[in-house]
Design an enzyme around this catalytic site. Structure first.
Site, PDB file in Angstrom:
ATOM      1  N   CYS A 113       0.833  -1.208   0.000  1.00 16.32           N
ATOM      2  CA  CYS A 113       0.000   0.000   0.000  1.00 16.32           C
ATOM      3  C   CYS A 113       0.867   1.258   0.000  1.00 16.32           C
ATOM      4  O   CYS A 113       1.372   1.676   1.048  1.00 16.32           O
ATOM      5  CB  CYS A 113      -0.933  -0.004   1.208  1.00 16.32           C
ATOM      6  SG  CYS A 113      -1.986   1.450   1.283  1.00 16.32           S
ATOM      7  N   CYS A 136      -0.437   4.127   2.122  1.00  9.30           N
ATOM      8  CA  CYS A 136      -0.222   3.953   3.575  1.00  9.30           C
ATOM      9  C   CYS A 136       1.237   4.225   3.947  1.00  9.30           C
ATOM     10  O   CYS A 136       1.519   4.854   4.956  1.00  9.30           O
ATOM     11  CB  CYS A 136      -0.551   2.529   4.023  1.00  9.30           C
ATOM     12  SG  CYS A 136      -2.009   1.807   3.312  1.00  9.30           S
ATOM     13  N   ASP A 137       2.161   3.690   3.170  1.00  9.71           N
ATOM     14  CA  ASP A 137       3.556   3.632   3.616  1.00  9.71           C
ATOM     15  C   ASP A 137       4.538   4.494   2.817  1.00  9.71           C
ATOM     16  O   ASP A 137       5.700   4.618   3.195  1.00  9.71           O
ATOM     17  CB  ASP A 137       4.039   2.169   3.565  1.00  9.71           C
ATOM     18  CG  ASP A 137       3.225   1.280   4.494  1.00  9.71           C
ATOM     19  OD1 ASP A 137       2.786   1.780   5.549  1.00  9.71           O
ATOM     20  OD2 ASP A 137       3.012   0.103   4.173  1.00  9.71           O
TER      21      ASP A 137
END
Ligand code: NDP
Length: 341
Positions: free
Chosen positions: A163, A166-167
């Protein structure tokens, strides 16, 4: 007559006929519930919070991965309300506590088969316990696909991610790679290109499957280097990912090993929605995402609702999943209200 479709999650053979072929036994006790929620990611817990506060006495089964996909990520910085960020596991624990606070009955167990053919709906838990629910909310999520390398497990949470949204931020100014040639990979590469120094896009074919407009965007982005006809052989690094070993033209006489130095390795080779056990009753798209009456959460079966990543191939964010969980609970409340009026 076989009533139930089964999903073998344990790999173990059943102990008796009822476990094996899932035929209901006449004298088996069936627990009746008003609102059954299957799944414990942001969608499931949010549905539970709303359903509990609406006095629907929800029972929630946590599923194969309690807390869902977020429990495998580290820091979550894009969920509103956490100005300092929060780890995925802590956030899921907070959501669980909030759902429990209003009386949700949260249980450990996996839905292994269903029968959605009647007025009420039967869900079998762990191949033996039968629940009859007036309304069911499916919040079983989706599972990111991985290549199957040992290194993906070794560096999970330490350089390997599925992701970028997300990261990606943790790789500011660094070099990363994205694997995949579809729209997701193109989107992830473009997103990362705005944060990191350089993105290698690793594509196994000699073309990208993504839509034309996305391919053009990728090709016109200076800090994305597309590596066509490359496969990932391995990752290396002492403290997290430091590089990847790729094979150019794998399996041909021209096969050549190529090394790239990267700190992050992002998988974007697709997701599998966890909808297998529902497919005989509920309409899905060709990939398996459950169809709903957008913007609502009704599925093609009366009294069955879906929310989160199992019905959303587009956004796949914790906050959008939570939002759709809220919608599902409100839809259940209205459905039961009309049914009993
Ligand atoms: P796709 O299935 O479209 O693409 C998966 C990509 O991963 C393909 O390029 C595939 O390669 C590659 N791949 C699969 N397995 C491996 C492997 N083992 N090794 C290397 N590469 C592999 O998935 P997406 O998630 O990209 O998209 C899913 C759907 O969602 C699509 O319909 C897409 O259009 C849609 N979508 C739309 C978006 C938008 O409109 N904004 C954004 C994101 C997704 P190969 O081509 O060789 O099979």
């Amino acid at each position: 007559m076989e009533l139930f479709k089964s999903m073998d999650t344990s790999g173990e053979a059943g102990q008796n006929e009822n476990e094996n072929n899932l035929k209901p036994v006449a004298d088996q006790e069936v627990e009746k519930v008003q609102c059954l929620i299957i799944g414990s990611g942001p969608a499931g817990y949010t549905a539970a919070i709303y359903a509990a506060r609406a006095n629907l006495n929800p029972v929630l089964y946590e599923g194969l991965q309690p807390g869902g996909q977020l429990t495998t990520t580290t820091e979550v910085e894009n969920y509103p309300g956490y100005p300092e960020g929060v780890t995925g596991p802590v956030m899921m624990e907070d959501l669980k506590k909030q759902a429990e606070r209003f009386g949700t009955d949260i249980r450990w167990g996996i839905a292994t088969s269903v029968d959605f053919s009647g007025e009420n709906h039967i869900v079998v838990i762990d191949k033996k316990k039968m629940i009859e629910a007036e309304a069911v909310i499916i919040a079983t999520g989706a599972t990111a696909k991985y290549l199957g390398l040992e290194a993906e497990k070794k560096y999970a949470g330490g350089g390997v991610s599925a992701c970028a949204t997300c990261d990606g931020f943790f790789y500011k100014g660094k070099d990363v790679a994205v694997v995949g040639g579809g729209d997701t990979a193109a989107e992830e590469a473009l997103y990362l290109a705005g944060i990191v120094r350089k993105v290698y896009l690793i594509i196994r074919k000699d073309y990208m499957r993504a839509s034309k407009v996305m391919v053009e965007r990728v090709e016109n982005t200076k800090n994305i280097e597309v590596l066509y006809e490359h496969n990932t052989k391995d990752l290396y690094g002492e403290n997290g990912v430091e590089g990847a070993i790729l094979l150019h033209k794998m399996g041909t006489p021209e096969e050549k090993e190529v090394r790239i130095e990267i700190s992050g390795f992002f998988l974007a080779i697709g997701h599998t929605p966890n909808s297998e056990i529902f497919k005989d009753y509920i309409e899905t798209d060709e990939v398996g995402y459950i169809k709903t009456d957008a913007p609502g959460s009704k599925t093609t079966v009366k009294g069955v609702f879906a929310c989160g990543d199992v019905m959303d191939s587009t956004y796949r964010q914790a906050v959008t999943a939570a939002g759709s969980g809220c919608k599902a609970a409100i839809d259940v409340e209205r459905y039961l209200g009309e049914k009993h009026s």
